[in-house]
Design an enzyme around this catalytic site. Sequence first.
Site, PDB file in Angstrom:
ATOM      1  N   ASN A  35      15.386  23.615  38.864  1.00 21.67           N
ATOM      2  CA  ASN A  35      14.455  24.143  38.139  1.00 21.67           C
ATOM      3  C   ASN A  35      15.102  24.220  36.788  1.00 21.67           C
ATOM      4  OD1 ASN A  35      16.616  25.906  38.937  1.00 21.67           O
ATOM      5  ND2 ASN A  35      15.479  27.599  37.875  1.00 21.67           N
ATOM      6  N   THR A  79      21.401  34.643  33.961  1.00 23.65           N
ATOM      7  CA  THR A  79      21.493  36.025  33.822  1.00 23.65           C
ATOM      8  C   THR A  79      21.827  36.489  32.247  1.00 23.65           C
ATOM      9  OG1 THR A  79      23.813  36.702  34.282  1.00 23.65           O
ATOM     10  CG2 THR A  79      22.360  36.491  36.091  1.00 23.65           C
ATOM     11  N   CYS A  87      17.065  25.923  35.169  1.00 25.83           N
ATOM     12  CA  CYS A  87      18.650  26.409  35.107  1.00 25.83           C
ATOM     13  C   CYS A  87      19.293  25.924  35.931  1.00 25.83           C
ATOM     14  CB  CYS A  87      18.720  27.838  34.831  1.00 25.83           C
ATOM     15  SG  CYS A  87      17.915  28.488  33.523  1.00 25.83           S
ATOM     16  N   GLU A 144      19.460  26.130  39.528  1.00 22.99           N
ATOM     17  CA  GLU A 144      19.854  26.839  40.499  1.00 22.99           C
ATOM     18  C   GLU A 144      18.966  27.149  41.775  1.00 22.99           C
ATOM     19  OE1 GLU A 144      17.717  30.460  38.292  1.00 22.99           O
ATOM     20  OE2 GLU A 144      18.603  28.233  38.010  1.00 22.99           O
TER      21      GLU A 144
END
Length: 984
Positions: free
Chosen positions: A591, A783, A593, A595
């Site tokens: 995706n 995050t 990022c 992950e």
Amino acid sequence: MHTDSSQTQPTPTPSPAQSHGAGAGAAELAATAPGGIRVIRRNGKVTNFEPGKINRAMTKAFLAVEGGSAAASSRVRETAAALTEQVVAAVTRNQSGGGTIHIEDVQDQVELALMRAGEHKVARAYVLYREERARERAAEKAANPDSATAAVIHVKRDDGALVPLDDTRIRRLVGEACEDQSGTKPDEILAAALRDLYDGIPEHELSQALTLAARARIEKEPNYTYVSARLLLDALRHEALKFLGMAETRPTAEEMKALYPAYFREYIHKAAELELVDSKLCLFDLDRLGKALLGDRDGNFDYLGMQTLYDRYFIHSNKTRIELPQAFFMRVAMGLAMNEIDREARAIEFYELLSSFDFMSSTPTLFNSGTLRPQLSSCYLTQVPDDLDGIFGAIKDNALLSKFAGGLGNDWTPVRGMGGYIKGTNGKSNGVVPFLKVANDTAVAVNQGGKRKGAVCGYLETWHRDIEEFLELRKNTGDDRRRTHDMNTANWVPDLFLKRVMQNAQWTLFSPEETPDLHDLVGSAFETRYEWYEKEADEGRIGNYRRIPATQLWRKMLSMLFETGHPWITFKDPCNLRSPQQHVGVVHSSNLCTEITLNTKANQEIAVCNLGSVNLPAHITPDGKLDKAKLEKTINTAMRMLDNVIEYNYYSVATARNSNLRHRPVGLGVMGFNDALYKLRVPYESDDAVRFADYSMEAISYYTIKASSDLAFERGRYSSYEGSLWSQGVLPIDSVGILAEARGNEYLQQDVALSGAFDWDSLRQQVRTVGIRNSNCMAIAPTATIANITGVSQSIEPTYQNLYVKSNLSGEFTVVNEYLVNDLKALGLWDEVMVHDLKYFDGSVQPIDRIPDEIKQLYKCAFEIDAKVLVDAGSRRQKWIDQAQSLNLYMSQPSGKKLDELYKHAWLSGLKTTYYLRTMGATHAEKTTITDNRLNKVGSGAEGGVSARPAVAAPSPEPGLSAATDVGGAKVCSILDPECEACQ
């Protein structure tokens, strides 16, 4: 000497000729004065801010010290004009909408500008004269105490009424804000704020003065960040309550606790009336929910977290925020509990978890839960087919998904390469790059609901004919029509390529219309078919191919990664061979990022993932142990929340909805890993840290899989369960063996040891018999913003610096490592000198001699840690995770050899993906003085910090590898850029 103006220090008296020349440029500077800004003089009088006066006064000071020759006068005017611009920028940077500044602040900036410019003689005269005038004023006041009566300050309320300043209330407000915050002094905040007040000051400026007075002290005492947040919240309360017609009392934090239930009822009904939230929220028992709100938790935010919530998350009407923190968490919880049987009980359960900061849902969930368009999912993965309808259909899907705050990963490998035959026109293809440019511009045009930039990452397999041009998409040189400056890119690398690199063998590039099945093959099946296609090419049955040394392409991959931060390196085979869902599809990309690793299929399945993260340091006991009981409780509730997203979610594309309901993937992750290490007194660069990464992720994996299986017992297993690895009793830790068998043990060095603390055999049996609710359960996201909200370190990241300024869409914020400060306080080492030392050394404690070695080891910054340790810790986590992790790699002194070793180590260690490479330049800007409020800034174009926009070339680290480029000596990715799309 005499006083020249109300805005600068009195300066040495020049000759008439000098005075005449001093006015040059003043008119131009006056024209640049920001509108609406005024200066508060020492007597409380307020005057307009006029940069021209600063210019004239500085010019006089220079001429008085240096003399007035024609040559000197010319240089002086130029220097004074340049320094005046610096002063104006400094004193007005937070005043774009107008406001007031105190004359002392202006004079401080003049002094700093002189010192930074190396004008030490003028600066010394300036400082001495300020001190002299201060003594004169003090003596005059002592001699005439009766004449020093305080001026009466009136405050202009929002309705225009002037009322006397309520000194009692503001003292109570500041006292409450400083309560339980050691090292903070209410009197200092009050004195600093009162200095900036003037008669007739608007109510919002009064509140701002209090907040800024506390905020200015954060770098010296970190607890002021909580004080600043509480003072900011006073303004937010007034804004929200006023809108709801409840502002008469202007409650303090203590008074608000009793008002929260009544406010909450009014807020929900008003927001529903304005169509800001779903009217179904009005059907909840609002009295019960209002009584469950915990007003005390408003005091747990730091300043960055509170300002971020205010700027980007709280619901607003015409830019007026009507949502307060506890109402915000309850609104999110109500949305997630919408389809529960006892929805009030579940909403309270979800609220208590969110508001405790023990777990935090991802940004789209926080944005949209409880609203009319509850698009709560974080990530979408799509595959782009090889035809015009399909390509532009995929781009349309990008736009629709991006509109509602989704981050996108596009698999572009099926699109034929440059020179590929087009049967319909009997022509040749221009390749994949022009379409990537269209996707890039679509991401710019369709931002995420006006809340953050559109976010997309394009993936291409390493055997694709256009891979070499793909590697250059982020370069700042070349044909701009074949560049994607706003889109992320990533390499989808098969194992065979790395084997060829290590064997120093050849590599063949193909166009996918001639090798259509390679894209869906993995492991030995891919290797066999790839070698067959190579023979076909050698025998002339494939025309559009190119053969190059694998090491040549590998060097270019590393070179572009180093120079531009892209494409990221991600590994196809581990993502597929360890996928629980390999029986029903193929993982073609990750995706935005890196992950998420879920199956995609053009026109049939858009993969969707819903994210949230456990706050790891919140689960460390005071005696330094992982609180497994609390962790299990947190994960049980968190997994229920994540699973609830799937039915409740708004899907703008039908194929995304069908895929999500069929497989039900979620991604539970962690944040605050480095904070947890601080609590454990474990240095990041240590074997103990790697072991803790292993053990903590084992615990999270165990409780997450168990929670999903328990949900399957209650709600049923996901529909494509049969045939999955789960159905065979193969858990993520077991799937490492599948990868080892396919790759060969010589190409896998991944520790698969168990801690012995968990009953994995029983869990395997439960999953095999009961089933599992979610096809995928775990993924570690960056995050960035939710870590800001909760006040912990991001994800699994090492601490960037121990003292710096973070820039994001909410502004600039001083960030201080509280753990370090507390340790230095205990050692009696935290003082003004230490603050200056940390500034000088870019937040590093390593060069500061008086700091003990134990503390230096514990508080190493990201660029001081061996990047291989990051990989080792990531490898230990990866064995427990069914998806992947956003793993950034830091390297302070990169070279071709080091990068080669690092990324080979990442592949050999069994990582599925890597994220940004962050590198540090060879030199730093020399610091001549650190007496101001400047800190090394993290953000776009940040001085002495990090940037994604190269500016200054550093020495080439290795033949064949491009030179590093940086700003202020450091170059890393844009993840900390204030406009970064990936981490907001």
